[in-house]
Design a protein around this motif. Sequence first.
Motif, PDB file in Angstrom:
ATOM      1  N   GLY A   1      -3.246  12.912   4.956  1.00 60.38           N
ATOM      2  CA  GLY A   1      -2.987  13.519   3.636  1.00 60.38           C
ATOM      3  C   GLY A   1      -3.787  14.561   3.219  1.00 60.38           C
TER       4      GLY A   1
ATOM      5  N   VAL B   1       0.984  14.628   4.445  1.00 57.24           N
ATOM      6  CA  VAL B   1       1.420  14.545   2.987  1.00 57.24           C
ATOM      7  C   VAL B   1       0.760  15.395   1.976  1.00 57.24           C
ATOM      8  CG1 VAL B   1       1.983  12.765   1.424  1.00 57.24           C
ATOM      9  CG2 VAL B   1       2.088  11.952   3.630  1.00 57.24           C
TER      10      VAL B   1
ATOM     11  N   PHE C   1       5.675   7.003  -3.824  1.00 59.74           N
ATOM     12  CA  PHE C   1       5.385   7.195  -2.383  1.00 59.74           C
ATOM     13  C   PHE C   1       5.220   5.933  -1.759  1.00 59.74           C
ATOM     14  CE2 PHE C   1       1.890   8.681   0.796  1.00 59.74           C
ATOM     15  CZ  PHE C   1       2.968   9.179   1.885  1.00 59.74           C
TER      16      PHE C   1
ATOM     17  N   LEU D   1      -7.260  11.187   5.368  1.00 58.00           N
ATOM     18  CA  LEU D   1      -7.347  11.800   3.906  1.00 58.00           C
ATOM     19  C   LEU D   1      -8.179  13.219   4.028  1.00 58.00           C
ATOM     20  CD1 LEU D   1      -5.799  12.043   1.446  1.00 58.00           C
ATOM     21  CD2 LEU D   1      -6.961  10.124   0.551  1.00 58.00           C
TER      22      LEU D   1
ATOM     23  N   VAL E   1      -1.885   9.985  -2.747  1.00 57.70           N
ATOM     24  CA  VAL E   1      -1.590   9.575  -1.580  1.00 57.70           C
ATOM     25  C   VAL E   1      -2.398   8.222  -1.186  1.00 57.70           C
ATOM     26  CG1 VAL E   1      -1.784  10.185   0.849  1.00 57.70           C
ATOM     27  CG2 VAL E   1      -1.060  11.869  -0.902  1.00 57.70           C
TER      28      VAL E   1
END
Length: 401
Positions: free
Chosen positions: A96, A9, A81, A121, A106
Amino acid sequence: MSEARIYVVGTCDTKAAELAYVRGLINAQGVRAVVIDVSTHSHGAGADIEAAEVASYHPDGPEAVFTGDRGRSITAMAVAFERFLSSRADVAGVIGLGGSGGTALVAPAMRALAIGVPKLLVSTVASGNVAPYVGASDIAMMYSVTDLAGLNRISRLVLANAAHAMAGMAKTLPPPSSSDKPAIGISMFGVTTPCVNRLVSLLEDLNDCLVFHATGTGGQSMEKLVDSGLLAGVIDVTTTEVCDLLMGGVFPCTEDRFGAIARTKLPYVGSCGALDMVNFGAQSTVPAQYKDRNLYVHNPQVTLMRTTPEENQLIGRWIGERLNRCEGPVRFLLPAGGVSLLDVPGMAFHDPEADAALFEALEQTVIQTGLRRLIRVPDAVNDPSFADALLDQFRDVMKDV
Protein backbone atom coordinates in the motif's frame (compact mmCIF):
# COMPACT_ATOMS: atom_id res chain seq x y z
CA MET A 1 -7.60 -20.88 -6.99
CA SER A 2 -6.71 -18.28 -9.62
CA GLU A 3 -3.14 -17.16 -10.21
CA ALA A 4 -1.72 -15.46 -7.12
CA ARG A 5 -0.94 -11.80 -7.53
CA ILE A 6 0.27 -8.82 -5.58
CA TYR A 7 -2.25 -6.13 -4.82
CA VAL A 8 -0.86 -2.60 -5.16
CA VAL A 9 -3.26 -0.42 -3.20
CA GLY A 10 -3.80 3.31 -2.99
CA THR A 11 -5.92 6.22 -4.11
CA CYS A 12 -5.69 6.59 -7.86
CA ASP A 13 -7.24 10.05 -7.77
CA THR A 14 -4.00 11.33 -6.17
CA LYS A 15 -1.36 8.59 -6.58
CA ALA A 16 -2.02 6.93 -9.94
CA ALA A 17 1.53 7.50 -11.21
CA GLU A 18 3.17 6.06 -8.08
CA LEU A 19 0.88 3.02 -8.06
CA ALA A 20 1.51 2.32 -11.75
CA TYR A 21 5.26 2.69 -11.20
CA VAL A 22 5.25 0.11 -8.40
CA ARG A 23 3.05 -2.25 -10.42
CA GLY A 24 5.45 -2.06 -13.37
CA LEU A 25 8.50 -2.79 -11.24
CA ILE A 26 6.85 -5.82 -9.63
CA ASN A 27 5.69 -7.15 -12.99
CA ALA A 28 9.24 -6.75 -14.29
CA GLN A 29 10.36 -9.18 -11.58
CA GLY A 30 8.09 -11.85 -13.00
CA VAL A 31 5.38 -11.47 -10.38
CA ARG A 32 1.89 -10.44 -11.43
CA ALA A 33 0.69 -7.21 -9.84
CA VAL A 34 -2.57 -5.30 -10.09
CA VAL A 35 -3.53 -1.82 -8.91
CA ILE A 36 -6.51 -1.52 -6.59
CA ASP A 37 -8.08 1.92 -6.35
CA VAL A 38 -9.44 2.87 -2.94
CA SER A 39 -10.20 6.48 -3.82
CA THR A 40 -13.17 7.92 -2.01
CA HIS A 41 -14.21 9.44 -5.32
CA SER A 42 -15.33 6.97 -7.95
CA HIS A 43 -13.37 8.58 -10.77
CA GLY A 44 -9.79 7.53 -10.02
CA ALA A 45 -7.96 6.44 -13.18
CA GLY A 46 -5.42 3.75 -14.01
CA ALA A 47 -6.67 0.96 -11.77
CA ASP A 48 -7.11 -2.70 -12.59
CA ILE A 49 -9.85 -2.90 -9.97
CA GLU A 50 -11.77 0.35 -9.61
CA ALA A 51 -12.89 2.06 -6.44
CA ALA A 52 -16.56 1.44 -7.25
CA GLU A 53 -15.99 -2.31 -7.20
CA VAL A 54 -14.20 -2.14 -3.85
CA ALA A 55 -16.90 0.14 -2.43
CA SER A 56 -19.58 -2.38 -3.41
CA TYR A 57 -18.25 -4.65 -0.65
CA HIS A 58 -19.40 -2.22 2.05
CA PRO A 59 -22.31 -3.81 3.95
CA ASP A 60 -24.43 -0.73 3.18
CA GLY A 61 -23.36 -0.54 -0.46
CA PRO A 62 -21.19 1.97 -2.33
CA GLU A 63 -23.44 4.85 -1.31
CA ALA A 64 -21.99 4.51 2.20
CA VAL A 65 -18.51 5.18 0.78
CA PHE A 66 -19.03 7.98 -1.71
CA THR A 67 -20.61 10.44 0.71
CA GLY A 68 -18.70 13.60 -0.11
CA ASP A 69 -17.47 13.78 3.49
CA ARG A 70 -13.77 12.85 3.42
CA GLY A 71 -13.51 11.48 6.95
CA ARG A 72 -16.67 9.37 6.72
CA SER A 73 -15.73 8.17 3.25
CA ILE A 74 -12.25 7.04 4.29
CA THR A 75 -13.69 5.15 7.26
CA ALA A 76 -16.28 3.47 5.07
CA MET A 77 -13.81 2.61 2.31
CA ALA A 78 -11.54 0.98 4.92
CA VAL A 79 -14.44 -1.30 5.85
CA ALA A 80 -15.17 -2.05 2.20
CA PHE A 81 -11.54 -2.77 1.35
CA GLU A 82 -11.13 -5.12 4.31
CA ARG A 83 -14.20 -7.08 3.19
CA PHE A 84 -12.99 -7.02 -0.43
CA LEU A 85 -9.53 -8.30 0.43
CA SER A 86 -10.82 -11.02 2.75
CA SER A 87 -12.93 -12.34 -0.14
CA ARG A 88 -9.89 -12.93 -2.36
CA ALA A 89 -8.17 -16.29 -2.70
CA ASP A 90 -5.33 -15.04 -4.89
CA VAL A 91 -3.37 -12.72 -2.58
CA ALA A 92 0.38 -13.23 -2.96
CA GLY A 93 1.04 -10.02 -1.07
CA VAL A 94 -0.23 -6.49 -0.54
CA ILE A 95 1.71 -3.26 -0.91
CA GLY A 96 0.00 0.00 0.00
CA LEU A 97 1.01 3.60 -0.63
CA GLY A 98 -0.45 6.46 1.34
CA GLY A 99 -0.34 9.52 3.49
CA SER A 100 -2.06 9.58 6.85
CA GLY A 101 -5.52 9.00 5.37
CA GLY A 102 -4.42 6.33 2.93
CA THR A 103 -2.43 4.54 5.62
CA ALA A 104 -5.44 4.46 7.93
CA LEU A 105 -7.58 3.20 5.05
CA VAL A 106 -5.33 0.34 3.92
CA ALA A 107 -3.90 -0.88 7.25
CA PRO A 108 -7.05 -2.55 8.67
CA ALA A 109 -7.34 -4.88 5.67
CA MET A 110 -3.66 -5.76 5.96
CA ARG A 111 -4.07 -6.52 9.65
CA ALA A 112 -6.92 -8.90 8.83
CA LEU A 113 -4.69 -11.01 6.58
CA ALA A 114 -3.05 -14.12 7.97
CA ILE A 115 0.38 -13.87 9.55
CA GLY A 116 2.99 -14.64 6.90
CA VAL A 117 1.21 -13.08 3.92
CA PRO A 118 3.65 -10.37 2.72
CA LYS A 119 2.41 -6.90 3.70
CA LEU A 120 4.29 -3.66 3.07
CA LEU A 121 2.98 -0.16 3.63
CA VAL A 122 4.91 2.82 2.23
CA SER A 123 3.70 5.78 4.25
CA THR A 124 4.43 9.37 5.14
CA VAL A 125 3.74 8.51 8.79
CA ALA A 126 6.00 5.46 9.03
CA SER A 127 8.73 7.30 10.95
CA GLY A 128 6.42 7.93 13.92
CA ASN A 129 4.35 5.69 16.17
CA VAL A 130 3.17 2.93 13.84
CA ALA A 131 1.48 0.79 16.51
CA PRO A 132 -2.04 1.96 15.56
CA TYR A 133 -1.44 0.79 12.00
CA VAL A 134 0.55 -2.41 12.57
CA GLY A 135 -1.29 -3.66 15.66
CA ALA A 136 -0.68 -7.36 16.23
CA SER A 137 0.11 -8.13 12.60
CA ASP A 138 3.36 -8.49 10.63
CA ILE A 139 2.97 -5.38 8.45
CA ALA A 140 6.31 -3.93 7.34
CA MET A 141 6.27 -0.14 7.14
CA MET A 142 8.61 1.99 5.03
CA TYR A 143 8.91 5.75 5.43
CA SER A 144 8.35 7.52 2.12
CA VAL A 145 10.82 10.36 2.98
CA THR A 146 9.12 12.78 0.57
CA ASP A 147 5.38 13.14 0.33
CA LEU A 148 3.65 10.76 -2.05
CA ALA A 149 2.68 13.55 -4.38
CA GLY A 150 4.23 12.54 -7.68
CA LEU A 151 7.39 10.77 -8.78
CA ASN A 152 10.73 12.43 -8.13
CA ARG A 153 14.34 11.37 -7.66
CA ILE A 154 13.70 10.36 -4.03
CA SER A 155 10.28 8.76 -4.34
CA ARG A 156 11.44 6.67 -7.29
CA LEU A 157 14.21 5.17 -5.17
CA VAL A 158 12.02 4.52 -2.14
CA LEU A 159 9.17 3.05 -4.16
CA ALA A 160 11.58 0.91 -6.19
CA ASN A 161 13.03 -0.55 -3.00
CA ALA A 162 9.52 -1.24 -1.74
CA ALA A 163 8.42 -2.83 -5.01
CA HIS A 164 11.48 -5.08 -5.21
CA ALA A 165 11.12 -6.04 -1.56
CA MET A 166 7.51 -7.05 -2.15
CA ALA A 167 8.37 -9.00 -5.29
CA GLY A 168 11.15 -10.78 -3.42
CA MET A 169 8.88 -11.70 -0.53
CA ALA A 170 6.23 -13.06 -2.86
CA LYS A 171 8.70 -15.07 -4.95
CA THR A 172 10.68 -16.56 -2.10
CA LEU A 173 8.13 -17.51 0.54
CA PRO A 174 9.71 -19.83 3.10
CA PRO A 175 8.63 -23.44 2.75
CA PRO A 176 5.88 -24.58 5.11
CA SER A 177 7.17 -25.98 8.36
CA SER A 178 7.70 -29.70 8.19
CA SER A 179 7.25 -29.96 11.95
CA ASP A 180 4.12 -31.67 13.14
CA LYS A 181 4.65 -30.43 16.69
CA PRO A 182 1.63 -28.57 18.08
CA ALA A 183 2.26 -24.84 18.52
CA ILE A 184 1.89 -23.51 22.06
CA GLY A 185 1.58 -19.82 22.91
CA ILE A 186 3.39 -18.66 26.06
CA SER A 187 3.40 -15.10 27.45
CA MET A 188 6.54 -13.72 29.10
CA PHE A 189 7.97 -10.58 30.68
CA GLY A 190 11.47 -9.98 31.99
CA VAL A 191 10.27 -10.64 35.53
CA THR A 192 8.76 -14.02 34.58
CA THR A 193 11.60 -15.19 32.34
CA PRO A 194 12.88 -18.01 34.60
CA CYS A 195 9.41 -19.58 34.65
CA VAL A 196 9.01 -19.39 30.89
CA ASN A 197 12.52 -20.64 30.20
CA ARG A 198 11.83 -23.73 32.29
CA LEU A 199 8.51 -24.32 30.55
CA VAL A 200 10.11 -24.08 27.12
CA SER A 201 12.88 -26.47 28.11
CA LEU A 202 10.28 -28.99 29.28
CA LEU A 203 7.94 -28.56 26.32
CA GLU A 204 10.13 -28.01 23.27
CA ASP A 205 10.84 -31.65 22.45
CA LEU A 206 7.18 -32.27 21.69
CA ASN A 207 5.87 -28.75 21.06
CA ASP A 208 6.65 -25.69 18.97
CA CYS A 209 6.90 -23.03 21.70
CA LEU A 210 5.95 -19.50 20.59
CA VAL A 211 6.87 -16.98 23.30
CA PHE A 212 5.18 -13.57 23.25
CA HIS A 213 6.57 -10.53 25.10
CA ALA A 214 3.74 -9.08 27.19
CA THR A 215 4.01 -5.52 25.89
CA GLY A 216 0.39 -5.01 24.89
CA THR A 217 0.83 -6.01 21.28
CA GLY A 218 2.44 -9.26 22.42
CA GLY A 219 -0.78 -10.45 24.00
CA GLN A 220 -2.74 -9.27 20.99
CA SER A 221 -0.43 -11.19 18.66
CA MET A 222 -0.82 -14.35 20.70
CA GLU A 223 -4.59 -14.09 20.67
CA LYS A 224 -4.60 -13.28 16.94
CA LEU A 225 -2.93 -16.64 16.38
CA VAL A 226 -5.52 -18.25 18.65
CA ASP A 227 -8.33 -16.74 16.57
CA SER A 228 -6.54 -17.89 13.41
CA GLY A 229 -6.47 -21.49 14.61
CA LEU A 230 -2.68 -21.57 14.62
CA LEU A 231 -2.18 -22.52 18.29
CA ALA A 232 -3.06 -25.81 19.96
CA GLY A 233 -3.05 -24.31 23.45
CA VAL A 234 -1.89 -21.37 25.57
CA ILE A 235 0.15 -21.08 28.77
CA ASP A 236 -0.51 -17.46 29.69
CA VAL A 237 2.15 -17.07 32.37
CA THR A 238 2.20 -13.27 32.19
CA THR A 239 -1.10 -11.37 32.28
CA THR A 240 0.51 -8.06 33.27
CA GLU A 241 -0.93 -6.14 30.30
CA VAL A 242 -4.21 -5.94 32.24
CA CYS A 243 -2.50 -3.72 34.85
CA ASP A 244 -1.48 -1.22 32.19
CA LEU A 245 -4.94 -1.17 30.65
CA LEU A 246 -6.65 -0.43 33.95
CA MET A 247 -4.05 1.93 35.44
CA GLY A 248 -2.92 3.82 32.34
CA GLY A 249 0.44 2.16 31.70
CA VAL A 250 2.28 2.08 28.40
CA PHE A 251 1.89 -1.65 27.63
CA PRO A 252 -1.89 -2.15 27.82
CA CYS A 253 -3.89 -5.00 26.43
CA THR A 254 -7.25 -4.27 24.84
CA GLU A 255 -10.69 -4.88 26.30
CA ASP A 256 -10.67 -8.09 24.25
CA ARG A 257 -7.87 -9.73 26.27
CA PHE A 258 -8.90 -13.38 26.83
CA GLY A 259 -11.55 -12.91 24.11
CA ALA A 260 -9.92 -15.31 21.67
CA ILE A 261 -9.80 -17.99 24.37
CA ALA A 262 -13.52 -17.53 24.99
CA ARG A 263 -14.37 -17.57 21.27
CA THR A 264 -12.33 -20.65 20.40
CA LYS A 265 -12.57 -22.62 23.68
CA LEU A 266 -8.86 -23.35 23.25
CA PRO A 267 -7.16 -25.22 26.13
CA TYR A 268 -5.83 -22.48 28.42
CA VAL A 269 -3.61 -22.30 31.48
CA GLY A 270 -2.92 -18.86 32.92
CA SER A 271 -1.35 -17.26 35.95
CA CYS A 272 -0.91 -13.94 37.76
CA GLY A 273 2.54 -13.31 36.29
CA ALA A 274 3.68 -9.68 36.78
CA LEU A 275 0.30 -8.46 38.04
CA ASP A 276 2.31 -6.54 40.64
CA MET A 277 3.34 -3.80 38.24
CA VAL A 278 2.29 -1.04 35.86
CA ASN A 279 4.77 0.06 33.18
CA PHE A 280 5.67 3.64 32.36
CA GLY A 281 8.48 5.21 30.37
CA ALA A 282 11.37 7.14 31.86
CA GLN A 283 10.76 8.17 35.48
CA SER A 284 10.02 11.74 34.41
CA THR A 285 7.03 10.48 32.40
CA VAL A 286 5.22 8.83 35.33
CA PRO A 287 1.83 10.58 35.71
CA ALA A 288 1.65 13.11 38.51
CA GLN A 289 -0.92 11.14 40.49
CA TYR A 290 1.56 8.26 40.75
CA LYS A 291 4.73 10.22 41.65
CA ASP A 292 4.66 9.20 45.34
CA ARG A 293 4.01 5.51 44.68
CA ASN A 294 6.43 2.60 45.03
CA LEU A 295 8.39 3.05 41.79
CA TYR A 296 11.21 0.89 40.47
CA VAL A 297 13.50 2.06 37.67
CA HIS A 298 13.90 -1.03 35.52
CA ASN A 299 16.10 0.83 33.03
CA PRO A 300 16.41 4.48 31.87
CA GLN A 301 13.38 4.04 29.60
CA VAL A 302 11.12 1.86 31.78
CA THR A 303 9.76 2.66 35.24
CA LEU A 304 7.60 0.13 37.09
CA MET A 305 4.93 0.99 39.67
CA ARG A 306 3.78 -1.48 42.31
CA THR A 307 0.04 -2.15 42.26
CA THR A 308 -1.91 -1.58 45.48
CA PRO A 309 -4.42 -3.90 47.17
CA GLU A 310 -7.28 -1.77 45.83
CA GLU A 311 -5.91 -1.89 42.28
CA ASN A 312 -5.35 -5.62 42.58
CA GLN A 313 -8.97 -6.12 43.57
CA LEU A 314 -9.99 -4.35 40.37
CA ILE A 315 -7.50 -6.39 38.31
CA GLY A 316 -8.70 -9.65 39.83
CA ARG A 317 -12.34 -8.88 39.12
CA TRP A 318 -11.55 -7.81 35.54
CA ILE A 319 -9.66 -11.01 34.77
CA GLY A 320 -12.21 -13.17 36.60
CA GLU A 321 -15.11 -11.77 34.61
CA ARG A 322 -13.36 -12.67 31.38
CA LEU A 323 -12.38 -16.11 32.54
CA ASN A 324 -16.08 -16.70 33.25
CA ARG A 325 -16.76 -16.23 29.54
CA CYS A 326 -14.39 -19.10 28.68
CA GLU A 327 -16.26 -22.37 28.26
CA GLY A 328 -13.27 -24.47 27.20
CA PRO A 329 -10.80 -26.09 29.61
CA VAL A 330 -9.31 -23.33 31.80
CA ARG A 331 -6.87 -23.44 34.70
CA PHE A 332 -5.67 -20.21 36.34
CA LEU A 333 -2.85 -20.55 38.88
CA LEU A 334 -2.26 -18.19 41.81
CA PRO A 335 1.44 -18.09 42.86
CA ALA A 336 1.15 -17.39 46.58
CA GLY A 337 4.92 -17.00 46.95
CA GLY A 338 5.06 -13.98 44.62
CA VAL A 339 3.91 -13.00 41.14
CA SER A 340 7.24 -11.71 39.74
CA LEU A 341 10.98 -11.54 40.38
CA LEU A 342 10.34 -8.28 42.26
CA ASP A 343 7.53 -9.69 44.40
CA VAL A 344 9.48 -12.02 46.68
CA PRO A 345 10.93 -11.41 50.16
CA GLY A 346 13.66 -8.78 50.12
CA MET A 347 12.67 -7.35 46.71
CA ALA A 348 11.13 -3.96 45.96
CA PHE A 349 7.58 -5.10 45.19
CA HIS A 350 7.13 -7.76 47.87
CA ASP A 351 3.64 -7.05 49.23
CA PRO A 352 1.69 -10.05 50.56
CA GLU A 353 -1.34 -7.85 51.31
CA ALA A 354 -1.58 -6.71 47.69
CA ASP A 355 -1.19 -10.27 46.42
CA ALA A 356 -3.85 -11.51 48.83
CA ALA A 357 -6.28 -8.87 47.52
CA LEU A 358 -5.63 -10.05 43.96
CA PHE A 359 -6.13 -13.72 44.76
CA GLU A 360 -9.26 -13.09 46.83
CA ALA A 361 -10.82 -10.99 44.05
CA LEU A 362 -10.20 -13.78 41.57
CA GLU A 363 -11.63 -16.41 43.91
CA GLN A 364 -14.70 -14.29 44.58
CA THR A 365 -15.29 -13.56 40.89
CA VAL A 366 -14.48 -16.74 38.98
CA ILE A 367 -17.34 -19.21 38.76
CA GLN A 368 -15.52 -22.51 39.07
CA THR A 369 -16.76 -25.54 37.18
CA GLY A 370 -15.39 -28.90 36.14
CA LEU A 371 -13.63 -27.17 33.24
CA ARG A 372 -12.82 -23.78 34.79
CA ARG A 373 -10.67 -23.89 37.90
CA LEU A 374 -8.51 -21.61 40.06
CA ILE A 375 -5.54 -23.30 41.73
CA ARG A 376 -3.49 -21.76 44.55
CA VAL A 377 0.16 -22.80 44.47
CA PRO A 378 2.40 -22.01 47.49
CA ASP A 379 5.41 -21.17 45.32
CA ALA A 380 6.56 -17.97 43.60
CA VAL A 381 5.96 -17.67 39.86
CA ASN A 382 9.65 -18.18 39.04
CA ASP A 383 10.21 -21.17 41.31
CA PRO A 384 10.83 -24.33 39.27
CA SER A 385 7.98 -26.00 41.12
CA PHE A 386 5.53 -23.37 39.85
CA ALA A 387 6.55 -23.98 36.23
CA ASP A 388 6.09 -27.68 36.91
CA ALA A 389 2.59 -26.98 38.28
CA LEU A 390 1.73 -25.00 35.14
CA LEU A 391 2.97 -27.88 33.01
CA ASP A 392 0.94 -30.44 34.97
CA GLN A 393 -2.22 -28.38 34.47
CA PHE A 394 -1.43 -27.83 30.81
CA ARG A 395 -1.10 -31.54 30.23
CA ASP A 396 -4.42 -32.00 31.98
CA VAL A 397 -6.29 -29.51 29.75
CA MET A 398 -4.63 -30.94 26.63
CA LYS A 399 -5.36 -34.59 27.35
CA ASP A 400 -8.60 -34.67 25.33
CA VAL A 401 -7.29 -32.58 22.42
